[in-house]
Design a protein around this motif. Sequence first.
Motif, mmCIF file in Angstrom:
data_model
loop_
_atom_site.group_PDB
_atom_site.id
_atom_site.type_symbol
_atom_site.label_atom_id
_atom_site.label_comp_id
_atom_site.label_asym_id
_atom_site.label_seq_id
_atom_site.Cartn_x
_atom_site.Cartn_y
_atom_site.Cartn_z
ATOM 1 N N GLY A 1 -3.765 6.665 19.582
ATOM 2 C CA GLY A 1 -3.443 6.975 18.210
ATOM 3 C C GLY A 1 -2.971 5.784 17.417
ATOM 4 N N GLN A 2 -2.989 5.970 16.099
ATOM 5 C CA GLN A 2 -2.556 4.909 15.190
ATOM 6 C C GLN A 2 -1.917 5.534 13.965
ATOM 7 N N LEU A 3 -0.871 4.890 13.475
ATOM 8 C CA LEU A 3 -0.206 5.315 12.243
ATOM 9 C C LEU A 3 -0.273 4.158 11.252
ATOM 10 N N VAL A 4 -0.674 4.455 10.018
ATOM 11 C CA VAL A 4 -0.785 3.411 8.997
ATOM 12 C C VAL A 4 -0.027 3.856 7.758
ATOM 13 N N GLU A 5 0.995 3.075 7.392
ATOM 14 C CA GLU A 5 1.793 3.370 6.204
ATOM 15 C C GLU A 5 1.242 2.620 4.995
ATOM 16 N N SER A 6 1.528 3.155 3.825
ATOM 17 C CA SER A 6 1.205 2.489 2.573
ATOM 18 C C SER A 6 2.145 3.023 1.490
ATOM 19 N N GLY A 7 2.143 2.332 0.359
ATOM 20 C CA GLY A 7 2.900 2.828 -0.785
ATOM 21 C C GLY A 7 4.173 2.075 -1.105
ATOM 22 N N GLY A 8 4.535 1.112 -0.277
ATOM 23 C CA GLY A 8 5.738 0.349 -0.561
ATOM 24 C C GLY A 8 5.530 -0.589 -1.742
ATOM 25 N N GLY A 9 6.633 -1.229 -2.151
ATOM 26 C CA GLY A 9 6.540 -2.165 -3.253
ATOM 27 C C GLY A 9 7.893 -2.483 -3.828
ATOM 28 N N LEU A 10 7.865 -3.127 -4.990
ATOM 29 C CA LEU A 10 9.082 -3.497 -5.706
ATOM 30 C C LEU A 10 9.305 -2.502 -6.838
ATOM 31 N N VAL A 11 10.506 -1.963 -6.914
ATOM 32 C CA VAL A 11 10.823 -0.985 -7.950
ATOM 33 C C VAL A 11 12.238 -1.233 -8.447
ATOM 34 N N GLN A 12 12.480 -0.908 -9.692
ATOM 35 C CA GLN A 12 13.818 -1.076 -10.261
ATOM 36 C C GLN A 12 14.737 0.051 -9.817
ATOM 37 N N PRO A 13 16.025 -0.182 -9.796
ATOM 38 C CA PRO A 13 16.970 0.900 -9.478
ATOM 39 C C PRO A 13 16.733 2.109 -10.385
ATOM 40 N N GLY A 14 16.774 3.275 -9.779
ATOM 41 C CA GLY A 14 16.482 4.506 -10.500
ATOM 42 C C GLY A 14 15.026 4.902 -10.484
ATOM 43 N N GLY A 15 14.167 4.032 -10.000
ATOM 44 C CA GLY A 15 12.747 4.314 -9.962
ATOM 45 C C GLY A 15 12.334 5.150 -8.771
ATOM 46 N N SER A 16 11.016 5.351 -8.651
ATOM 47 C CA SER A 16 10.460 6.198 -7.594
ATOM 48 C C SER A 16 9.286 5.511 -6.913
ATOM 49 N N LEU A 17 9.095 5.873 -5.671
ATOM 50 C CA LEU A 17 7.926 5.457 -4.905
ATOM 51 C C LEU A 17 7.531 6.604 -3.989
ATOM 52 N N ARG A 18 6.260 6.657 -3.635
ATOM 53 C CA ARG A 18 5.816 7.608 -2.624
ATOM 54 C C ARG A 18 5.117 6.852 -1.506
ATOM 55 N N LEU A 19 5.632 7.006 -0.311
ATOM 56 C CA LEU A 19 5.026 6.398 0.867
ATOM 57 C C LEU A 19 4.086 7.400 1.532
ATOM 58 N N SER A 20 3.032 6.869 2.130
ATOM 59 C CA SER A 20 2.084 7.690 2.879
ATOM 60 C C SER A 20 1.954 7.150 4.292
ATOM 61 N N CYS A 21 1.694 8.033 5.219
ATOM 62 C CA CYS A 21 1.447 7.651 6.610
ATOM 63 C C CYS A 21 0.275 8.477 7.111
ATOM 64 N N VAL A 22 -0.813 7.789 7.408
ATOM 65 C CA VAL A 22 -2.013 8.451 7.904
ATOM 66 C C VAL A 22 -2.091 8.287 9.415
ATOM 67 N N ALA A 23 -2.261 9.393 10.117
ATOM 68 C CA ALA A 23 -2.388 9.373 11.569
ATOM 69 C C ALA A 23 -3.848 9.506 11.965
ATOM 70 N N SER A 24 -4.245 8.739 12.979
ATOM 71 C CA SER A 24 -5.617 8.819 13.462
ATOM 72 C C SER A 24 -5.641 8.613 14.972
ATOM 73 N N GLY A 25 -6.708 9.099 15.590
ATOM 74 C CA GLY A 25 -6.917 8.842 17.008
ATOM 75 C C GLY A 25 -6.163 9.732 17.959
ATOM 76 N N SER A 26 -5.407 10.684 17.425
ATOM 77 C CA SER A 26 -4.692 11.615 18.294
ATOM 78 C C SER A 26 -4.492 12.924 17.531
#
Length: 113
Positions: free
Chosen positions: A2-27
Amino acid sequence: QGQLVESGGGLVQPGGSLRLSCVASGSIFRAYGMGWYRQAPGKQRELVARFSTGGAIYYADSVQGRFTISRDNAKSTIYLQMNSLEPEDTAVYYCNDRLTDLWGQGTQVTVSS
């Protein structure tokens, strides 16, 4: 294997929002075994949020009410919606499958003005 791949990180100002994703494959995707951890510079890796059996969800006290973990079984993906971000949330965020002890490569989240 199996493999897990994250995405969605970055630079954001205080009070801001981000959404991270993690896709699983191979299991087989079993969301109840999955969760998010983070590691800030000079600190130990800590659990942020995770699913448990029976539909239960755990959140660290520091993110309760600001972060939401969710899943899309059809896409073998889990998400971490992060709102009202604070500089203390700056860290590398990792996806983990505790049933297989798999870890993703991590995605950097930086909260700064």
